[in-house]
Design a protein around this motif. Structure first.
Motif, PDB file in Angstrom:
ATOM      1  N   LEU A  48       0.765  -1.055  -0.073  1.00 21.59           N
ATOM      2  CA  LEU A  48      -0.044  -0.094   0.247  1.00 21.59           C
ATOM      3  C   LEU A  48       0.847   1.248  -0.006  1.00 21.59           C
ATOM      4  O   LEU A  48       0.444   2.295  -0.478  1.00 21.59           O
ATOM      5  CB  LEU A  48      -0.915   0.117   1.158  1.00 21.59           C
ATOM      6  N   ARG A  51       4.325   3.329  -4.558  1.00 16.62           N
ATOM      7  CA  ARG A  51       3.723   4.272  -5.330  1.00 16.62           C
ATOM      8  C   ARG A  51       3.313   3.444  -6.665  1.00 16.62           C
ATOM      9  O   ARG A  51       4.012   2.496  -7.183  1.00 16.62           O
ATOM     10  CB  ARG A  51       4.864   5.246  -5.816  1.00 16.62           C
ATOM     11  N   HIS A  52       1.944   3.665  -7.014  1.00 15.94           N
ATOM     12  CA  HIS A  52       1.457   3.124  -8.188  1.00 15.94           C
ATOM     13  C   HIS A  52       2.247   3.199  -9.467  1.00 15.94           C
ATOM     14  O   HIS A  52       2.788   4.528  -9.737  1.00 15.94           O
ATOM     15  CB  HIS A  52       0.019   3.533  -8.375  1.00 15.94           C
ATOM     16  N   ALA A  55       1.394   6.413 -11.206  1.00 17.17           N
ATOM     17  CA  ALA A  55       1.351   7.630 -10.470  1.00 17.17           C
ATOM     18  C   ALA A  55       2.455   8.844 -10.973  1.00 17.17           C
ATOM     19  O   ALA A  55       3.413   8.187 -11.143  1.00 17.17           O
ATOM     20  CB  ALA A  55       1.527   7.468  -8.902  1.00 17.17           C
ATOM     21  N   ASN A  94     -12.427  12.781 -10.046  1.00 18.22           N
ATOM     22  CA  ASN A  94     -11.868  12.645  -8.721  1.00 18.22           C
ATOM     23  C   ASN A  94     -10.707  13.450  -8.478  1.00 18.22           C
ATOM     24  O   ASN A  94      -9.580  13.232  -8.376  1.00 18.22           O
ATOM     25  CB  ASN A  94     -11.520  11.137  -8.400  1.00 18.22           C
ATOM     26  N   ASP A 115      -2.650   9.811  -8.516  1.00 17.13           N
ATOM     27  CA  ASP A 115      -2.435   8.760  -7.731  1.00 17.13           C
ATOM     28  C   ASP A 115      -2.191   7.404  -8.334  1.00 17.13           C
ATOM     29  O   ASP A 115      -2.022   6.401  -7.857  1.00 17.13           O
ATOM     30  CB  ASP A 115      -3.120   8.526  -6.663  1.00 17.13           C
ATOM     31  N   GLY A 116      -2.584   7.433  -9.742  1.00 17.59           N
ATOM     32  CA  GLY A 116      -2.520   6.211 -10.549  1.00 17.59           C
ATOM     33  C   GLY A 116      -3.797   5.395 -10.421  1.00 17.59           C
ATOM     34  O   GLY A 116      -3.988   4.319 -10.972  1.00 17.59           O
ATOM     35  N   HIS A 117      -4.699   5.756  -9.455  1.00 16.13           N
ATOM     36  CA  HIS A 117      -6.013   5.220  -9.573  1.00 16.13           C
ATOM     37  C   HIS A 117      -7.249   5.968  -9.890  1.00 16.13           C
ATOM     38  O   HIS A 117      -8.494   5.620  -9.672  1.00 16.13           O
ATOM     39  CB  HIS A 117      -6.477   4.765  -8.028  1.00 16.13           C
ATOM     40  N   GLY A 118      -6.926   7.106 -10.730  1.00 15.22           N
ATOM     41  CA  GLY A 118      -8.010   7.867 -11.245  1.00 15.22           C
ATOM     42  C   GLY A 118      -8.159   9.176 -10.306  1.00 15.22           C
ATOM     43  O   GLY A 118      -9.013   9.858 -10.654  1.00 15.22           O
ATOM     44  N   GLY A 119      -7.573   9.242  -9.237  1.00 13.75           N
ATOM     45  CA  GLY A 119      -7.682  10.552  -8.402  1.00 13.75           C
ATOM     46  C   GLY A 119      -6.263  11.372  -8.825  1.00 13.75           C
ATOM     47  O   GLY A 119      -5.365  11.087  -8.895  1.00 13.75           O
TER      48      GLY A 119
END
Length: 141
Positions: A48, A51-52, A55, A94, A115-119
């Protein structure tokens, strides 16, 4: 007889080398399995915190002005060729707008952290006169 013995020993040596090559490939596959360990209770925190891969951070320097109107963040930067306008739609995305002191970044810049997750987190320093809450509440739907 000597030729038969030489041929037989050569065949045995060749077969031995082939066996070593095939067994060497299997050994490499078995050694790499612990490296690709699944996410478990003991290593999920490390996963967790990592880093993605998608990102990234983008920093716009020499920002002259910032406005937020109808869900669009508009800002102007200065470069060698003159002024350049940038438009970023924050509506239906987001996006987190952060207005804070520019302690870790230059005061005339805007930072975009994906952040690499869409945010996306957009950091705007206090040097710009912008009220994100007022501008967002005045957006027309």
């Amino acid at each position: 007889m000597k030729d038969l013995l030489t041929t037989t020993s050569s065949i045995i040596v060749i077969l031995f080398c082939c066996c070593v090559l095939f067994l060497g490939d299997d050994a490499d596959q078995h050694l790499s399995e612990p490296d690709s360990e699944m996410i478990t209770a003991r290593n999920h925190k490390k996963f967790l915190k990592a880093r993605h891969p998608l990102a990234k951070t983008t920093l716009f320097r020499r920002v002259q002005s910032v406005r937020l109107k109808d869900g669009v963040l508009m800002f102007v930067t200065a470069d060698q060729n003159g002024l350049k306008e940038h438009f970023f739609i924050i509506r239906d995305k987001n996006v987190i707008l952060v207005k804070k002191d520019a302690g870790d970044m230059p005061p005339d810049s805007i930072k975009f952290d994906a952040d690499g997750h869409g945010g996306i987190q957009v950091t705007i320093p206090n040097t710009f006169e912008l009220d994100p809450l007022q501008d967002l509440l005045s957006c027309r739907n």
